[in-house]
Design a protein around this motif. Structure first.
Motif, PDB file in Angstrom:
ATOM      1  N   CYS A  48       0.857  -1.190   0.000  1.00 23.26           N
ATOM      2  CA  CYS A  48       0.000   0.000   0.000  1.00 23.26           C
ATOM      3  C   CYS A  48       0.890   1.236   0.000  1.00 23.26           C
ATOM      4  O   CYS A  48       2.004   1.210   0.518  1.00 23.26           O
ATOM      5  N   TYR A  49       0.337   2.318  -0.531  1.00 24.68           N
ATOM      6  CA  TYR A  49       1.138   3.538  -0.653  1.00 24.68           C
ATOM      7  C   TYR A  49       0.615   4.690   0.194  1.00 24.68           C
ATOM      8  O   TYR A  49       1.184   5.777   0.167  1.00 24.68           O
ATOM      9  N   THR A  50      -0.447   4.423   0.967  1.00 26.15           N
ATOM     10  CA  THR A  50      -0.894   5.366   1.991  1.00 26.15           C
ATOM     11  C   THR A  50      -1.262   4.559   3.233  1.00 26.15           C
ATOM     12  O   THR A  50      -1.639   3.388   3.139  1.00 26.15           O
ATOM     13  N   GLU A  51      -1.156   5.190   4.368  1.00 21.82           N
ATOM     14  CA  GLU A  51      -1.513   4.513   5.613  1.00 21.82           C
ATOM     15  C   GLU A  51      -3.005   4.211   5.652  1.00 21.82           C
ATOM     16  O   GLU A  51      -3.429   3.186   6.188  1.00 21.82           O
ATOM     17  N   THR A  52      -3.817   5.077   5.059  1.00 21.93           N
ATOM     18  CA  THR A  52      -5.263   4.853   5.006  1.00 21.93           C
ATOM     19  C   THR A  52      -5.573   3.569   4.238  1.00 21.93           C
ATOM     20  O   THR A  52      -6.373   2.742   4.689  1.00 21.93           O
ATOM     21  N   ASP A  53      -4.930   3.389   3.070  1.00 20.64           N
ATOM     22  CA  ASP A  53      -5.138   2.173   2.284  1.00 20.64           C
ATOM     23  C   ASP A  53      -4.653   0.937   3.046  1.00 20.64           C
ATOM     24  O   ASP A  53      -5.302  -0.111   3.041  1.00 20.64           O
ATOM     25  N   PHE A  54      -3.517   1.071   3.718  1.00 22.67           N
ATOM     26  CA  PHE A  54      -2.960  -0.014   4.528  1.00 22.67           C
ATOM     27  C   PHE A  54      -3.960  -0.449   5.604  1.00 22.67           C
ATOM     28  O   PHE A  54      -4.238  -1.643   5.770  1.00 22.67           O
ATOM     29  N   ASN A  55      -4.530   0.529   6.310  1.00 21.61           N
ATOM     30  CA  ASN A  55      -5.511   0.222   7.357  1.00 21.61           C
ATOM     31  C   ASN A  55      -6.774  -0.405   6.775  1.00 21.61           C
ATOM     32  O   ASN A  55      -7.373  -1.280   7.398  1.00 21.61           O
ATOM     33  N   LEU A  56      -7.165   0.020   5.568  1.00 16.05           N
ATOM     34  CA  LEU A  56      -8.336  -0.568   4.922  1.00 16.05           C
ATOM     35  C   LEU A  56      -8.070  -2.027   4.552  1.00 16.05           C
ATOM     36  O   LEU A  56      -8.938  -2.889   4.742  1.00 16.05           O
ATOM     37  N   VAL A  57      -6.874  -2.345   4.059  1.00 18.41           N
ATOM     38  CA  VAL A  57      -6.531  -3.741   3.759  1.00 18.41           C
ATOM     39  C   VAL A  57      -6.636  -4.589   5.023  1.00 18.41           C
ATOM     40  O   VAL A  57      -7.190  -5.688   5.002  1.00 18.41           O
ATOM     41  N   ILE A  58      -6.126  -4.071   6.133  1.00 20.63           N
ATOM     42  CA  ILE A  58      -6.193  -4.802   7.407  1.00 20.63           C
ATOM     43  C   ILE A  58      -7.652  -5.047   7.795  1.00 20.63           C
ATOM     44  O   ILE A  58      -8.037  -6.177   8.133  1.00 20.63           O
ATOM     45  N   THR A  59      -8.472  -4.011   7.728  1.00 17.77           N
ATOM     46  CA  THR A  59      -9.885  -4.141   8.100  1.00 17.77           C
ATOM     47  C   THR A  59     -10.604  -5.149   7.203  1.00 17.77           C
ATOM     48  O   THR A  59     -11.297  -6.051   7.695  1.00 17.77           O
TER      49      THR A  59
END
Length: 115
Positions: A39-50
């Motif tokens: 992921c290239y943003t922390e927001t996208d990273f957190n969405l992948v986790i969720t």
């Protein structure tokens, strides 16, 4: 995903399954299938986790990294399954959908050889 993308992933999945067979992995045992995402943003990273957790995946090897093109986040979504093409293709399609929703890059999957 485009049709070409699914064909490409399917062919890659067959190659990984074949490599496991050649390495002597026991297909009667469940394997921890690890799907690699970037992921290239922390927001996208957190969405992948969720989204991954909602789909029953365990999160592993997550972290923030610095590369040639800047900062990125990487993680594995892990779920136990038989490493046959049917199971891995089902998971791969599920992970592709998660990656699309979260603007993440899906870099395939791997697993340890189980004896």
């Amino acid at each position: 995903c485009t049709r070409h993308g699914k064909i490409k992933n399917y062919e890659r999945n067959i190659k990984v399954v074949q490599a496991l067979k050649e390495a002597g992995s026991n297909f009667k045992k469940l394997h921890n299938i690890e799907h690699h995402l970037y992921c290239y943003t922390e927001t996208d990273f957190n969405l992948v986790i969720t989204l991954g957790k909602k789909s029953g995946y365990r999160i592993a090897n997550e972290g923030k990294h610095k590369g040639d093109k800047g900062v990125f986040w990487a993680l594995d979504l892990v779920k136990q399954a038989a490493p046959d093409i049917t199971s891995t293709e089902k998971q791969s399609i599920e992970i592709e959908r998660i990656a699309e929703k979260a603007n993440a890059d899906y870099d395939g999957w791997g697993t340890e050889v189980e004896q």
